[in-house]
Design a protein around this motif. Structure first.
Motif, PDB file in Angstrom:
ATOM      1  N   GLU A 601     -47.180  43.161  52.483  1.00 24.22           N
ATOM      2  CA  GLU A 601     -45.998  42.302  52.621  1.00 24.22           C
ATOM      3  C   GLU A 601     -46.413  40.859  52.432  1.00 24.22           C
ATOM      4  OE1 GLU A 601     -42.563  41.060  55.932  1.00 24.22           O
ATOM      5  OE2 GLU A 601     -44.173  42.473  56.461  1.00 24.22           O
ATOM      6  N   PRO A 604     -41.101  36.193  51.221  1.00 20.15           N
ATOM      7  CA  PRO A 604     -40.020  36.531  50.288  1.00 20.15           C
ATOM      8  C   PRO A 604     -40.068  35.669  49.025  1.00 20.15           C
ATOM      9  CG  PRO A 604     -39.182  36.385  52.526  1.00 20.15           C
ATOM     10  CD  PRO A 604     -40.592  35.888  52.564  1.00 20.15           C
ATOM     11  N   GLY A 605     -39.958  36.358  47.877  1.00 22.06           N
ATOM     12  CA  GLY A 605     -39.945  35.656  46.598  1.00 22.06           C
ATOM     13  C   GLY A 605     -41.316  35.311  46.058  1.00 22.06           C
ATOM     14  N   GLU A 606     -42.385  35.577  46.815  1.00 21.62           N
ATOM     15  CA  GLU A 606     -43.737  35.230  46.353  1.00 21.62           C
ATOM     16  C   GLU A 606     -44.379  36.428  45.671  1.00 21.62           C
ATOM     17  OE1 GLU A 606     -47.777  32.954  47.933  1.00 21.62           O
ATOM     18  OE2 GLU A 606     -46.418  33.885  49.379  1.00 21.62           O
ATOM     19  N   ASP A 607     -45.083  36.182  44.587  1.00 24.11           N
ATOM     20  CA  ASP A 607     -45.789  37.231  43.854  1.00 24.11           C
ATOM     21  C   ASP A 607     -47.063  37.612  44.620  1.00 24.11           C
ATOM     22  OD1 ASP A 607     -46.326  38.809  41.343  1.00 24.11           O
ATOM     23  OD2 ASP A 607     -48.091  37.492  41.382  1.00 24.11           O
ATOM     24  N   LYS A 608     -47.362  38.927  44.695  1.00 27.62           N
ATOM     25  CA  LYS A 608     -48.539  39.383  45.453  1.00 27.62           C
ATOM     26  C   LYS A 608     -49.833  38.852  44.857  1.00 27.62           C
ATOM     27  CE  LYS A 608     -46.749  43.605  47.613  1.00 27.62           C
ATOM     28  NZ  LYS A 608     -46.921  45.068  47.794  1.00 27.62           N
TER      29      LYS A 608
END
Length: 864
Positions: A601, A604-608
């Protein structure tokens, strides 16, 4: 007329004196087991005495030890001047040291037993505690000169003026040897490991933060007492912790004794295994002796001896043998400890001022244990001796009538079946805890071993003669005769083989565990090491990577990226990262390339992929289970703090990750965040993951990395295969220790075969004489006895291998959840053990066979 008890005791003592040969090997069995137990107590005591003496002597002259108060990172350097100005304090010394790696001027590591370190050195007469007087050269000055201990100087041919490369966790330095010192702490300078000393000012400049030190030692002025000084220090400087040197020495000695208990328990456990194996040898010996003395017991019964007196006389003989063997075992234990100390001294690890470690436990416990085991082992044969009837005195031979094997075979088979069932249940019942399953497997193993002990004679009837025929095939009629003889007394054959079975079973199970550990580690590193190379420190883990490692590696041609992995203590939201341990981790670089984990996890909205990059970021990562337990939310900020006087920083939870392994902690901070709250000396570089540029040859990059880090002395360049092999080498070292200890059980088993064959030869004197009378040559008699021994030894080894494989498989099934999921059968070890068992049979039979071959035909067939 009934015989008196005193008369029976005289008979027993005369019997012991007149049959020295047949009891000598029984005494040796007792000696081996008790020597190991006695030696374990003595060696542990000797180790403890060495450490106690070093601790006590090092605190001689130290009246008070002053340390930082709770929550303080150390004692301010300004406080040292205050303490020295206090007229109620005599001398004040800074008591700091740092672990280092030492090399010569060319950068070659000076490696020896023990850990190298550098400490604050004071001239003779100025030190609080033990003096370190110079024997050559001058006192060190400034941060670029050191003195070195005399033993290390002699070991490496160092003298004043020589240059040393000294690497600490933060940096690398070129230092000059100003002088060579000795010490009045008994034994402290005997280690060949370089122990360096630096002047106070130089040490503060190079090896402290320039603000604080960890400890100060004080002496009282003139004739002042330690207690008076302690009272003054506690009242005047209440912000610090203080205690007397004597009390601290006692506390350290207690901690050492507690730590050494494991060594004692470990060694005693193997001594008990030796005694257990010896139990069957002793029981077998007394059974054969009772069978051979049937006429003697019958005559004693005819003369008026009661059943009870006969039984007690045999038990009395066992008591004498047990006391004698145990007493000799204590002496042998002393010899064992003396030999170990001599080996340690020869390898530069002398145990000074330790003596032989004699204590009442080292004498009394082995004697009691050895005597009790011998008496218990002889109890059943003694009962059998008491059942001899007076009429048996008229028999022409001393062969005892064998009782049927049916009852004991059925009991043994049922017990073994129950044991197998329990072990299988424990192996497959995954609903239970690992501890419960392991206990169930252990109970199953006990059932199988005891079951085999009872059912072994029946099993040997078809198996041993068949083995004998195969082994004896090249020897013609003598081979067939040996196979026939091996069937005549299945009880004796099974009991003789049983001792070897126990030893082989343990070796097989441990070998299986070791091979499985190595295979599982190889799989783990192959699957989880994602970088091309890993820069790592010593396997022992006592020394981290120098901080310079990162920049030195970054400058190598072909390096595309680095992943820095640090270990450091921390508190997150006021709590430790894991129960009972403050240790966490910090990473600089791509998190998923540096460590074998995946982000689950992220915000929100962030690339892994972007979230995994830690350069310049503030924040930390945690496992999902820990985040859920603590109520942490991704994106929310929490307090990260150094556990002792560290700073606090608010940092966001950047994400949760999934991954397990020895390199992964439950909390991982970014390096940028860690540097804000951790003291520099608590943040240790653990590994550096290196990835090569596309098209770069791996061997060429390895060579470049090795050349770059060579001056740092302790840095290794490894790939996944190297890491698996390195850990496999550590496993092999552990296994070799276990094999060496288990060799005791095998030695006792060999003695059992020697003992059985020797008594067998005595019992079969007439038979062997008849063979000689009808033309059998001495060489053929020797061959016959040797072939019988080989068949017995191979039978014992085969059963031991089967039990060991079953034991190893069951325990490894239980340990599968711990990562040992690649079960490997050690076929090479099994082959060597089978071949070795045949050799054991040959060696064990040499003397009895030679004795049998010397039997004179006319003497053997004459009536006694």
């Amino acid at each position: 007329m009934a015989l008196s008890n005193s008369a029976m005791r005289r008979v027993s003592l005369r019997n012991i004196g007149s049959h020295k040969l047949r009891l000598a090997l029984t005494v040796i069995a007792v000696v081996l087991g008790t020597a190991f137990i006695s030696g374990a107590f003595m060696f542990t005591k000797a180790l403890s005495s060495t450490f106690d003496n070093a601790v006590a002597t090092s605190f001689d002259g130290v009246d008070v030890v002053l340390g930082p108060g709770e929550g303080q990172p150390g004692i301010p350097l300004s406080e040292v001047d205050t303490l020295r100005a206090d007229d109620k304090i005599g001398a004040v010394n800074i008591h700091n040291n740092t672990t280092v790696a030492v090399g010569d001027a060319e950068g070659n590591a000076l490696q020896a037993g023990g850990t190298s370190s550098i400490h604050v050195w004071y001239p003779e007469g100025e030190s609080v505690g033990a003096d370190e007087p110079l024997v050559e050269g001058n006192a060190p000055e400034g941060p670029d000169q050191v003195v070195i201990n005399e033993a290390a100087a002699e070991e490496y041919g160092l003298s004043p003026g020589d240059q040393l490369t000294v690497v600490d966790p933060q940096s690398r330095a070129e230092l000059e040897v100003a002088g060579v010192y000795t010490t009045d702490v008994d034994g402290a300078s005997n280690t060949a490991a370089p122990l360096l000393g630096m002047a106070e000012g130089g040490f503060i400049e190079r090896y402290t933060d320039g603000q604080t030190i960890s400890q100060v030692v004080l002496s009282a002025p003139g004739d002042g007492s330690a207690d008076a000084l302690l009272t003054h220090v506690e009242q005047t400087y209440p912000q610090y912790t203080a205690d007397t040197g004597e009390k601290l020495a006692e506390q350290m000695s207690e901690q050492i004794s507690e730590a050494l208990k494991f060594v004692n328990y470990f060694l005693v456990a193997f001594g008990l295994i030796g005694l257990l194996v010896g139990t069957f040898l002793i029981a077998n010996t007394f059974s054969m002796i009772v069978a051979q003395r049937t006429k003697e017991f019958a005559l004693l019964r005819a003369l008026g001896a009661s059943r009870r007196q006969i039984t007690v006389s045999v038990v009395f003989e066992a008591l004498v043998v047990g006391l004698l063997g145990s007493a000799v075992g204590v002496l042998a234990g002393m010899g064992l400890v003396a030999a170990i100390k001599a080996v340690l001294a020869a390898t530069g690890n002398e145990l000074p001022a330790s003596g032989l470690g004699l204590s009442w436990q080292a004498v009394l416990i082995p004697i009691v244990l050895g005597t009790v085991v011998t008496v218990i082992s002889a109890w059943t044969p003694a009962q059998r001796a008491g059942q001899v009837q007076p009429v048996e005195a008229m028999r022409s031979t001393e062969a005892a009538t064998s009782t049927p094997l049916t009852a004991r075979t059925i009991f043994g088979a049922v017990l073994a079946a129950v044991g197998v069932g329990a072990a299988v249940w424990g192996a497959f019942n995954e609903d239970w805890s690992a501890n419960t399953r392991a206990i169930l497997v252990g109970v199953g193993l006990f059932g199988v071993i005891v079951g085999f002990f009872f059912a072994g004679p029946a099993l040997s009837i078809p198996v041993v003669p068949s083995l004998g025929r195969v082994i004896g095939l090249p020897f013609g009629s003598i081979g067939r005769l040996a196979a026939t003889n091996s069937r005549r007394n299945p009880r004796r054959v099974a009991t003789t083989a049983f001792a070897l079975t126990l030893g082989i079973a343990l070796v097989t199970a441990i070998g299986m565990l070791g091979q499985t550990m190595k295979a599982s580690m190889a799989d783990f590193y192959e699957d989880n090491v994602r970088s091309d190379f890993v820069l790592s420190g010593p396997t022992s883990g006592q020394f981290p990577l120098p901080a310079e490692t990162v920049e030195d590696a970054r400058g190598v041609d072909g390096v595309a990226s680095l992943g820095e992995i640090y270990m450091l203590p921390m508190l997150v939201d006021g709590q430790t990262p894991q129960p009972g341990s403050p240790m966490g981790e910090a990473v600089e670089g791509d998190l998923t390339e540096a460590l074998p984990l995946e982000l689950e996890e992220v915000a929100p909205g962030e690339d892994k992929a972007e979230a995994a990059r830690t350069e310049g970021k503030e924040g930390f990562y945690a496992t999902p289970s820990l985040a859920a337990e603590r109520g942490w939310q991704v994106g929310e900020s929490y307090a990260l703090t150094g556990p002792t006087g560290g700073r606090t920083v608010e940092a966001p939870l950047l994400g949760t990750f999934d991954g397990t392994g020895p390199m992964i902690m439950p909390v991982i901070a970014t390096k940028t965040t860690a540097e804000q709250f951790a003291a520099p000396d608590t943040m240790r570089l653990y590994q550096v993951a290196v990835n090569k540029t596309e098209g770069k040859d791996a061997d060429e990059l390895r060579a470049g990395l090795e050349e770059a880090v060579k001056p740092l002395l302790v840095v290794q360049v490894l790939d996944s295969k190297d890491m698996a092999e390195e850990m496999g080498g550590a496993v092999d070292a552990m296994l070799n220790i276990l094999y060496g200890l288990l060799a005791l059980a095998v030695i006792i088993a060999v003695l059992g075969i020697v003992n059985t064959l020797t008594l067998n030869v005595i019992e079969r004197r007439q038979e062997i004489g008849m063979l000689r009378a009808v033309g059998t040559q001495r060489r053929q008699v020797r061959t016959m006895i040797i072939l019988e021994a080989v068949a017995i030894a191979v039978f014992g080894a085969l059963v031991g291998i089967i039990i060991g494989l079953g034991l190893g498989w069951a325990f490894l099934r239980v340990l599968a959840e711990e990562g040992l999921d690649t079960i490997v059968v050690p076929w090479g070890l099994i082959g060597w053990m089978l071949a070795g068992s045949a050799v054991v049979g040959v060696l064990a039979a040499l003397w009895p066979a030679s004795r049998a071959a010397r039997t004179a035909p006319l003497d053997a067939i004459a009536e006694d």
